[in-house]
Scaffold this active site. Sequence first.
Site, PDB file in Angstrom:
ATOM      1  N   ASP A  34      57.693  77.887 -53.261  1.00  0.00           N
ATOM      2  CA  ASP A  34      58.039  76.958 -54.338  1.00  0.00           C
ATOM      3  C   ASP A  34      56.862  76.999 -55.317  1.00  0.00           C
ATOM      4  OD1 ASP A  34      58.438  74.837 -56.045  1.00  0.00           O
ATOM      5  OD2 ASP A  34      58.649  73.322 -54.464  1.00  0.00           O
ATOM      6  N   TRP A  37      55.834  68.028 -51.857  1.00  0.00           N
ATOM      7  CA  TRP A  37      56.979  68.907 -52.130  1.00  0.00           C
ATOM      8  C   TRP A  37      57.294  69.845 -50.980  1.00  0.00           C
ATOM      9  CZ3 TRP A  37      60.051  66.927 -55.332  1.00  0.00           C
ATOM     10  CH2 TRP A  37      59.584  66.212 -56.430  1.00  0.00           C
ATOM     11  N   LYS A  53      57.948  72.324 -65.473  1.00  0.00           N
ATOM     12  CA  LYS A  53      56.504  72.169 -65.391  1.00  0.00           C
ATOM     13  C   LYS A  53      55.823  73.174 -66.329  1.00  0.00           C
ATOM     14  CE  LYS A  53      57.579  69.259 -62.133  1.00  0.00           C
ATOM     15  NZ  LYS A  53      57.760  69.628 -60.749  1.00  0.00           N
TER      16      LYS A  53
HETATM   17  C1  LIG Z   1      58.615  68.974 -59.600  1.00  0.00           C
HETATM   18  C2  LIG Z   1      58.600  69.765 -58.336  1.00  0.00           C
HETATM   19  C3  LIG Z   1      59.725  69.835 -57.511  1.00  0.00           C
HETATM   20  C4  LIG Z   1      61.007  69.102 -57.820  1.00  0.00           C
HETATM   21  O1  LIG Z   1      61.654  69.753 -58.841  1.00  0.00           O
HETATM   22  P1  LIG Z   1      63.119  69.304 -59.330  1.00  0.00           P
HETATM   23  O2  LIG Z   1      63.394  70.345 -60.367  1.00  0.00           O
HETATM   24  O3  LIG Z   1      62.986  67.922 -59.858  1.00  0.00           O
HETATM   25  O4  LIG Z   1      64.027  69.399 -58.183  1.00  0.00           O
HETATM   26  C5  LIG Z   1      59.654  70.620 -56.379  1.00  0.00           C
HETATM   27  N1  LIG Z   1      58.532  71.289 -56.057  1.00  0.00           N
HETATM   28  C6  LIG Z   1      57.427  71.229 -56.823  1.00  0.00           C
HETATM   29  C7  LIG Z   1      56.218  71.999 -56.415  1.00  0.00           C
HETATM   30  C8  LIG Z   1      57.427  70.471 -57.988  1.00  0.00           C
HETATM   31  O5  LIG Z   1      56.334  70.423 -58.745  1.00  0.00           O
END
Ligand SMILES: *Cc1c(COP(=O)(O)O)cnc(C)c1O
Length: 358
Positions: free
Chosen positions: A170, A101, A194
């Site tokens: 993130d 990511w 999540k």
């Molecule tokens: C799932 C995830 C993403 C992607 O998220 P979307 O909402 O599908 O764009 C980005 N970063 C991390 C750390 C994730 O777990």
Amino acid sequence: MSRHNFSAGPGALPAEVVALAADELAGRERRGVTVMEISHRSPEFVAIAEKAEQDLRCLLDIGDTHAVLFLQGGATGQFSAVPLNLVPDGGRAAHIVTGHWSRRAADEAGRHCPVDIVADAEPGGFIGVPDPSTWEVPGDAAYLAYASNETIHGVEMTEPPAFPVPLVADASSNLLSRPLDVSRFGVLYAGAQKNLGPAGLTVAVVARDLLGRSGRVIPTVLDYAAMAASGSMLNTPPTLAWYLAGLVFEWLIAQGGLEEMERRNRRKQALVYEVVDASPIYTNRVDARYRSWMNVPFLLTPTDLEPVFLAEAAAEGFIGLKGHRSVGGVRVSLYNAVTEESVQALVGFMRDFQDRHG
Ligand SMILES: *Cc1c(COP(=O)(O)O)cnc(C)c1O
């Protein structure tokens, strides 16, 4: 058969939250409408929206220094929003790459501005974090970005790095899993699916002194300043997801807040790593200092045990254990809604499987 959901995302929601949502939808006949069928500007929805923001502020102790935004576009939308909002024309960004990511975030930022990769864990196989003392963050970088938890590789950084540029994280897969000092961050964002709620909502916490920072023309729905000024209601927000996230925040407060989540999550991850580390057939290679509490990936030896493990686990009621297609293996996701009873049941199965196949 009882079922136990370990899905990496969208992940498990607390049973109490799903029951409340079911009541809300079931009340349609009586009330004529549900929360998803009313105006986002109605007093009823505005009250729901404001309560959710207040509860999130309370959980994370977010001061008035930071705006809380309820957005769409996922964490992936934020990969663009961050450079567009923070990097002025001619400026540059700094990124740390510790997994899938943060690599995607750096690549996307590179479409908008020059990017310095100040640390890259890919040559090491994404099983740790290069020593922060080796990172050379340019003093003129508009921000330093990293992923606080790599959901696929199971690498978590709990201590925010300290550099004299705005810090961007993130936190899609570990926000609200334990206390976090939000004042350390310029921007903190998470796709809700999540650990916060259902898909369709993205939460961003943005230092107010960064609003309007880049001076660029930005698509309005990605513009932090415009979103903050409109209370995230510049256009129609994802009302149902916002409502459900609000129920999750209420649930977290009722459980005892993030200190209590930290206690539970500490115990849950210890149960899984304990079995993995003592096992001749399960392997997790992540540096112990950076092992994720939220996502525990492991490989099986010999590898042809993997489909057997997944099939037997599914037959026993364990859901969502297949590792991401890019790394294979098994991944156990331990978000807040996953109970200790579920984890006990899983590690019991893992031990039993090992006894039969080890
Ligand atoms: C799932 C995830 C993403 C992607 O998220 P979307 O909402 O599908 O764009 C980005 N970063 C991390 C750390 C994730 O777990």
